[in-house]
Structure formats: C-alpha cells, structure tokens
Design an enzyme around this catalytic site. Sequence first.
Site, short mmCIF file in Angstrom:
data_model
loop_
_atom_site.label_atom_id
_atom_site.label_comp_id
_atom_site.label_asym_id
_atom_site.label_seq_id
_atom_site.Cartn_x
_atom_site.Cartn_y
_atom_site.Cartn_z
CG ASN A 231 -1.78 -1.27 1.25
OD1 ASN A 231 -1.64 -2.07 2.16
ND2 ASN A 231 -2.62 -1.50 0.26
CB ILE B 98 0.29 6.10 2.70
CG1 ILE B 98 1.75 6.26 3.15
CG2 ILE B 98 -0.40 5.03 3.54
CD1 ILE B 98 1.90 6.85 4.55
CB CYS B 99 -3.06 3.29 -1.19
SG CYS B 99 -4.74 2.89 -1.73
CB VAL B 100 -4.65 3.65 4.33
CG1 VAL B 100 -4.46 5.11 4.71
CG2 VAL B 100 -5.39 2.90 5.43
CG LEU C 119 -0.84 2.84 -3.99
CD1 LEU C 119 -0.35 4.05 -3.20
CD2 LEU C 119 -1.61 3.29 -5.21
#
Length: 222
Positions: A87, A94-96, A129
């Site tokens: 992620n 940051i992908c959250v 990602l």
Amino acid sequence: MNSNVENLPPHIIRLVYKEVTTLTADPPDGIKVFPNEEDLTDLQVTIEGPEGTPYAGGLFRMKLLLGKDFPASPPKGYFLTKIFHPNVGANGEICVNVLKRDWTAELGIRHVLLTIKCLLIHPNPESALNEEAGRLLLENYEEYAARARLLTEIHGGAGGPSGRAEAGRALASGTEASSTDPGAPGGPGGAEGPMAKKHAGERDKKLAAKKKTDKKRALRRL
C-alpha cells in the site's frame, strides 16, 4: 516555501495546533511527531516497525500534508523512508481508506497515524500501489517478508537502538536515515511472525483443497 497555513481559516489553524501539540507531548505508542515550525500543515513523523512483522526493528520516516480544504478533505500521507509494502507507491504515497473514502472531519490526525501503523501489521493487497508486493504477499509470503525485511535493514535503521537513534537524528536534521548495522533483525520480524502464520495457514488450506480436487479427478478416471 509553499505552505497551506495561509489558506486555512484561523479556527482550523488553532485546532491543528492544539492536536499537534498534544500529539507531540503524548504520542501513540511507537509513533513520534515532529512539528514543522515553519509550516504547521507539513507534519514530520516517525513510526517504529511493529513486532511480528518484516518491519520490526525499523524506524520509518513519513509526512502528513494537510491541504487547504482540511479537515473537509483528508491529509495526504507519504513514507520518506523507502519501504516494500503493497500500500505504498514508488513515490512513498500511502493508500489507505482513512485517507480516501472513509475520511471524516471528526477523525483527526491521531487516528490517521494509528491507521498507518496498523497498515504495517495488516497490509491490504486488494488496494495495492506496489503490485509486486501485493502479489508476493498473497502468493509467496516468505519472499515478500524477505524483501520487506531487506529494505527495512537498508533504509529503516534496523540495527537496534543505535540505528533507530540515527534515524531520529536524521529526521531532526532533515536528512535521509541510513542503517548503521545491516545485520538481519531475525526474531519476530522474520518468517515466523503472526503475518507469516496467517498466510501459511491460507496456503495450507489452498493446498489441501487442491489435493482433494486432484484426488476426485483421479477417482473419476478409474
């Protein structure tokens, strides 16, 4: 120097200042916040790699950027320390979900930081990602853990207290941290932690199901 402070309403600036001051004095476990005196909307943070993960022993630098629409819009999070994680993108993004569709103005900065730390414990390969890290997490956990551990050793100061101290000094001086002892941390950060056991269990179930299917096919041919 670009700053969003001048774009934020005074009451939002006061709220941010209050929360950042509280976080600095009483941070969540394993997290430290270093306010940027020149720009309150650029928060510098360190997160200790959680035990039982390939990131154990590392100290990861990151930043939160508060946009002009904060808190109506979520902050943007970036790892400054290179990390192998599904992620986290190549540029550190940051992908959250809490930084995207799950964001609400009431959540606050503390919640964001805790969620990012939890992401080191429970990566989400479904919203990867870094597609390679996401694939390895699902298909070959040992290889994923080895890659993540290697980058933690090289970039995360995973050389015990001395490495973490150097990473902290690097953050304070604004330079990139480097490992003082690239020796493998081993222990719970290796392939025997809870993440490894979870994925090993999933692989065992898939293998058992495959054997059962193969057996049925063989019986049909008799």
